[in-house]
Write an enzyme that holds these catalytic residues in place. Structure first.
Site, PDB file in Angstrom:
ATOM      1  N   LYS A  23      50.360  56.709 -48.883  1.00 47.17           N
ATOM      2  CA  LYS A  23      51.545  56.251 -48.135  1.00 47.17           C
ATOM      3  C   LYS A  23      51.936  54.853 -48.584  1.00 47.17           C
ATOM      4  CE  LYS A  23      50.842  54.453 -43.839  1.00 47.17           C
ATOM      5  NZ  LYS A  23      51.309  53.069 -43.703  1.00 47.17           N
ATOM      6  N   ASN A  24      50.940  53.964 -48.661  1.00 44.62           N
ATOM      7  CA  ASN A  24      51.254  52.555 -48.909  1.00 44.62           C
ATOM      8  C   ASN A  24      51.643  52.262 -50.354  1.00 44.62           C
ATOM      9  OD1 ASN A  24      50.905  52.138 -46.240  1.00 44.62           O
ATOM     10  ND2 ASN A  24      48.877  51.182 -46.396  1.00 44.62           N
ATOM     11  N   ARG A  62      57.271  49.836 -40.289  1.00 42.96           N
ATOM     12  CA  ARG A  62      57.034  48.445 -40.650  1.00 42.96           C
ATOM     13  C   ARG A  62      57.478  48.153 -42.093  1.00 42.96           C
ATOM     14  NH1 ARG A  62      55.781  43.001 -39.867  1.00 42.96           N
ATOM     15  NH2 ARG A  62      54.798  42.301 -41.751  1.00 42.96           N
ATOM     16  N   CYS A  93      53.435  49.793 -36.777  1.00 38.45           N
ATOM     17  CA  CYS A  93      52.261  49.668 -35.920  1.00 38.45           C
ATOM     18  C   CYS A  93      52.229  48.311 -35.248  1.00 38.45           C
ATOM     19  CB  CYS A  93      50.990  49.789 -36.750  1.00 38.45           C
ATOM     20  SG  CYS A  93      50.504  51.471 -37.032  1.00 38.45           S
ATOM     21  N   ASP A 137      42.448  48.888 -42.965  1.00 39.36           N
ATOM     22  CA  ASP A 137      42.925  50.222 -42.586  1.00 39.36           C
ATOM     23  C   ASP A 137      41.784  51.212 -42.362  1.00 39.36           C
ATOM     24  OD1 ASP A 137      45.454  49.218 -42.807  1.00 39.36           O
ATOM     25  OD2 ASP A 137      45.873  50.124 -44.760  1.00 39.36           O
ATOM     26  N   ILE A 150      42.058  40.517 -40.788  1.00 36.89           N
ATOM     27  CA  ILE A 150      43.428  40.615 -41.330  1.00 36.89           C
ATOM     28  C   ILE A 150      44.475  40.584 -40.219  1.00 36.89           C
ATOM     29  CG2 ILE A 150      44.993  41.983 -42.779  1.00 36.89           C
ATOM     30  CD1 ILE A 150      42.574  40.896 -44.322  1.00 36.89           C
ATOM     31  N   ARG A 181      52.506  40.007 -36.899  1.00 39.89           N
ATOM     32  CA  ARG A 181      53.064  40.493 -38.162  1.00 39.89           C
ATOM     33  C   ARG A 181      54.347  39.769 -38.589  1.00 39.89           C
ATOM     34  NH1 ARG A 181      51.956  46.857 -38.965  1.00 39.89           N
ATOM     35  NH2 ARG A 181      51.820  46.144 -41.111  1.00 39.89           N
ATOM     36  N   PRO A 182      54.258  38.460 -38.798  1.00 41.72           N
ATOM     37  CA  PRO A 182      55.450  37.727 -39.255  1.00 41.72           C
ATOM     38  C   PRO A 182      55.811  38.080 -40.702  1.00 41.72           C
ATOM     39  CG  PRO A 182      53.535  36.281 -39.236  1.00 41.72           C
ATOM     40  CD  PRO A 182      53.074  37.600 -38.694  1.00 41.72           C
ATOM     41  N   ILE A 183      57.022  37.658 -41.141  1.00 44.75           N
ATOM     42  CA  ILE A 183      57.426  37.918 -42.533  1.00 44.75           C
ATOM     43  C   ILE A 183      57.805  36.600 -43.229  1.00 44.75           C
ATOM     44  CG2 ILE A 183      58.108  40.337 -42.286  1.00 44.75           C
ATOM     45  CD1 ILE A 183      61.015  39.289 -42.014  1.00 44.75           C
ATOM     46  N   ARG A 210      52.574  59.583 -39.154  1.00 43.19           N
ATOM     47  CA  ARG A 210      53.088  58.535 -40.060  1.00 43.19           C
ATOM     48  C   ARG A 210      52.268  58.461 -41.346  1.00 43.19           C
ATOM     49  NH1 ARG A 210      52.375  53.353 -38.041  1.00 43.19           N
ATOM     50  NH2 ARG A 210      53.151  52.928 -40.106  1.00 43.19           N
TER      51      ARG A 210
HETATM   52  N1  EPU Z   1      51.349  37.899 -42.818  1.00 46.48           N
HETATM   53  C1  EPU Z   1      51.946  36.710 -42.461  1.00 46.48           C
HETATM   54  N2  EPU Z   1      53.187  36.466 -42.979  1.00 46.48           N
HETATM   55  C2  EPU Z   1      53.826  37.319 -43.823  1.00 46.48           C
HETATM   56  C3  EPU Z   1      53.198  38.521 -44.179  1.00 46.48           C
HETATM   57  C4  EPU Z   1      51.940  38.801 -43.649  1.00 46.48           C
HETATM   58  O1  EPU Z   1      51.394  35.931 -41.700  1.00 46.48           O
HETATM   59  O2  EPU Z   1      54.950  37.006 -44.255  1.00 46.48           O
HETATM   60  C5  EPU Z   1      50.018  38.222 -42.237  1.00 46.48           C
HETATM   61  C6  EPU Z   1      50.116  39.442 -41.315  1.00 46.48           C
HETATM   62  O3  EPU Z   1      50.522  39.076 -40.024  1.00 46.48           O
HETATM   63  C7  EPU Z   1      48.707  39.975 -41.362  1.00 46.48           C
HETATM   64  C8  EPU Z   1      48.259  39.651 -42.779  1.00 46.48           C
HETATM   65  O4  EPU Z   1      49.145  38.636 -43.253  1.00 46.48           O
HETATM   66  O5  EPU Z   1      47.916  39.286 -40.435  1.00 46.48           O
HETATM   67  C9  EPU Z   1      48.280  40.833 -43.728  1.00 46.48           C
HETATM   68  O6  EPU Z   1      49.588  41.359 -43.824  1.00 46.48           O
HETATM   69  P1  EPU Z   1      50.134  42.066 -45.129  1.00 46.48           P
HETATM   70  O7  EPU Z   1      51.485  41.519 -45.409  1.00 46.48           O
HETATM   71  O8  EPU Z   1      49.108  42.019 -46.217  1.00 46.48           O
HETATM   72  O9  EPU Z   1      50.275  43.559 -44.636  1.00 46.48           O
HETATM   73  P2  EPU Z   1      51.535  44.509 -44.705  1.00 46.48           P
HETATM   74  O10 EPU Z   1      52.148  44.422 -46.055  1.00 46.48           O
HETATM   75  O11 EPU Z   1      52.375  44.320 -43.522  1.00 46.48           O
HETATM   76  C10 EPU Z   1      50.136  46.492 -45.680  1.00 46.48           C
HETATM   77  C11 EPU Z   1      49.890  47.919 -45.295  1.00 46.48           C
HETATM   78  C12 EPU Z   1      49.043  47.957 -44.042  1.00 46.48           C
HETATM   79  C13 EPU Z   1      47.732  47.255 -44.332  1.00 46.48           C
HETATM   80  C14 EPU Z   1      47.994  45.817 -44.800  1.00 46.48           C
HETATM   81  C15 EPU Z   1      46.744  45.066 -45.204  1.00 46.48           C
HETATM   82  C16 EPU Z   1      51.830  49.041 -46.120  1.00 46.48           C
HETATM   83  C17 EPU Z   1      53.057  49.806 -45.823  1.00 46.48           C
HETATM   84  N3  EPU Z   1      51.158  48.586 -45.078  1.00 46.48           N
HETATM   85  O12 EPU Z   1      50.818  45.912 -44.571  1.00 46.48           O
HETATM   86  O13 EPU Z   1      48.794  49.330 -43.777  1.00 46.48           O
HETATM   87  O14 EPU Z   1      46.936  47.222 -43.164  1.00 46.48           O
HETATM   88  O15 EPU Z   1      48.885  45.851 -45.938  1.00 46.48           O
HETATM   89  O16 EPU Z   1      46.073  45.745 -46.191  1.00 46.48           O
HETATM   90  O17 EPU Z   1      51.473  48.886 -47.273  1.00 46.48           O
HETATM   91  C18 EPU Z   1      48.313  51.219 -42.475  1.00 46.48           C
HETATM   92  O18 EPU Z   1      48.499  51.904 -43.485  1.00 46.48           O
HETATM   93  O19 EPU Z   1      47.802  51.675 -41.417  1.00 46.48           O
HETATM   94  C19 EPU Z   1      48.690  49.813 -42.497  1.00 46.48           C
HETATM   95  C20 EPU Z   1      48.874  49.095 -41.397  1.00 46.48           C
END
Ligand code: EPU
Length: 418
Positions: free
Chosen positions: A22-23, A92, A116, A307, A329, A121-123, A399
């Protein structure tokens, strides 16, 4: 309301094929926008998150169609550079469209993503990087409005955390930017390498992926390609856990063993025998009694994946002794603990630490899925439990799992979806 009814205690044995990740599928589908051409993406699982990506692609003006596990995307014509709120909230990873739409059209207007609820989960890392690449970004009333005059500019970006999504967004945006982009402290997950492989097959010049520094030399245009998505390492972890808690023996086919290194180490610590017979397949044989996993700390890759934390917790819950988990994480990824306790688990939580005192066996009860991986953890617990386990809120499971119930039943489980 649909639910799963699991009659636990069945011994699982047989073989299973691990479907595409998926990811990986989600960022690759978003990146097809950049090509302005036809892409064929193979090994794409049937998931509601993949369907949500297809809806976004079709809204933007692409033709995105599925034929079995192949998705055909024609992105020659784009008619929108916004994504409606409703589509953004379906998952997400809709944020992954930000870099792609901005780079292709010079504008991207979308709302904050759904998905989720694992914490805040900020960006900010995504937005800071795009600003450094020359985008002007306004955030108001939950809407992110990004613009760029002409192509984005290459930049040296130092990430404060190796965010998977931010690394992907930047790689996509930088692929057609003017000049060179260097991402330091980049995420190193296999899904990052898969995205790089896809973009390079489309004519991008990306190197260093899989390490902490990724270099992207921007090219003017990309073209279409045919790409096969890597296998899903978390699905693999789920079947390994299913074998472990049922005293079973399962052969996993279609995997990349290297992607599973920290996960396999945890199963070996629990006393499971892992045998690699041929490339792309391993067999797990469960011991009579599972041993505890002393110290599972979730970390960015190549550390133990967050995960797989909930899934391994269901295994630790029925091991003989005490296991300790540390979630590094996400700040709210223990929601499954309350539901596992309803099934008899003995788990104590303090902040990011979970201490799991093993019990002999789960006992069936009515539980609710809390998030995608939490739902999988409940299925694993249900397979082990005495009596019947009934799980609701299956939308979380849909999902990320394609054909889970059918595959587990072929291995000997007794699960009905009502
Ligand atoms: N973070 C920030 N600021 C940002 C981005 C992230 O503070 O701008 C923080 C997040 O809040 C979190 C940490 O950094 O605490 C990790 O976030 P990351 O951006 O690495 O995760 P993501 O891209 O939102 C992907 C996967 C998740 C997986 C995480 C970590 C996808 C679609 N999702 O999420 O998958 O847990 O990486 O490996 O690729 C799942 O499949 O169940 C799932 C949640």
């Amino acid at each position: 309301m649909s639910r799963l009814v699991i009659k636990g205690g069945k011994h699982l044995e047989g073989e299973v094929y691990i479907h595409g990740a998926k990811n990986s599928s989600l960022p690759v589908l978003a990146a097809t926008i950049l090509c302005g051409d036809i892409c064929e993406i193979h090994n794409c699982p049937y998931l509601t998150d993949v369907d949500a990506s297809l809806k976004i692609l079709n809204y933007l003006g692409c033709t995105a169609l599925r034929e079995n596990d192949k998705i055909h995307v024609d992105s020659k014509i784009l008619i929108h550079s916004d994504i409606p709120d409703k589509l953004m909230h379906e998952m997400r990873s809709s944020i992954i469209f930000l870099g792609a739409v901005l780079a292709r059209t010079g504008r991207a207007r979308l709302s904050f993503p759904g998905g989720c609820d694992l914490g805040s989960r900020p960006i900010d890392i995504h937005l800071k990087a795009l600003r450094q690449m020359g985008a002007s970004i306004e955030v108001e009333k939950g809407i992110i409005d990004c613009r760029t005059e002409g192509r984005l500019k290459g930049a040296h970006l130092q990430l404060t955390f190796p965010s998977v999504g931010a690394t992907e967004n930047i790689m996509i945006a930088a692929a057609t930017a003017r000049g060179e982009t260097i991402i330091s402290n980049a995420a190193r997950e296999p899904e990052i390498c898969d995205l790089a492989a896809f973009l390079n097959a489309c004519g991008a010049k990306i190197s260093g992926h899989g390490g902490g520094v990724i270099t992207i030399e921007g090219v003017e245009t990309l073209h279409g390609c045919s790409h096969t998505i890597i296998p899903d390492r978390i699905i693999a972890a789920t079947y390994l856990a299913a074998a472990a808690v049922t005293g079973g023996k399962i052969k996993l086919n279609g995997i990349v063993t290297d992607h599973l290194t920290p996960i396999l180490a945890a199963f070996e610590e629990s006393g499971c025998l892992i045998e690699e017979e041929a490339e792309g397949s391993i067999t797990i044989t469960a011991p009579k009694v599972l041993k505890p996993m002393k110290d599972i700390r979730t970390m960015p890759y190549p550390g133990f994946p967050t995960d797989a934390q909930a899934i391994l917790m269901s295994v630790a819950a029925v091991a003989e002794g005490t296991s300790v988990f540390v979630e590094n994480i996400f700040d709210n990824r223990y929601k499954h603990v309350g539901e596992l306790r309803r099934l008899g688990a003995n788990i104590n939580l303090e902040g990011k630490v979970a201490v799991v005192e093993g019990i002999k066996r789960f006992s069936g009860a009515d539980v609710q899925s809390t998030d995608l991986r939490g739902a999988a953890a409940l299925v694993i617990a249900g397979l082990n439990a005495s009596g019947e386990t009934r799980i609701t809120r299956l939308r979380h499971l849909d999902r990320g799992y394609d054909g889970l119930v059918e595959s587990l039943n072929l291995l000997g489980a007794d699960i009905t979806r009502m």
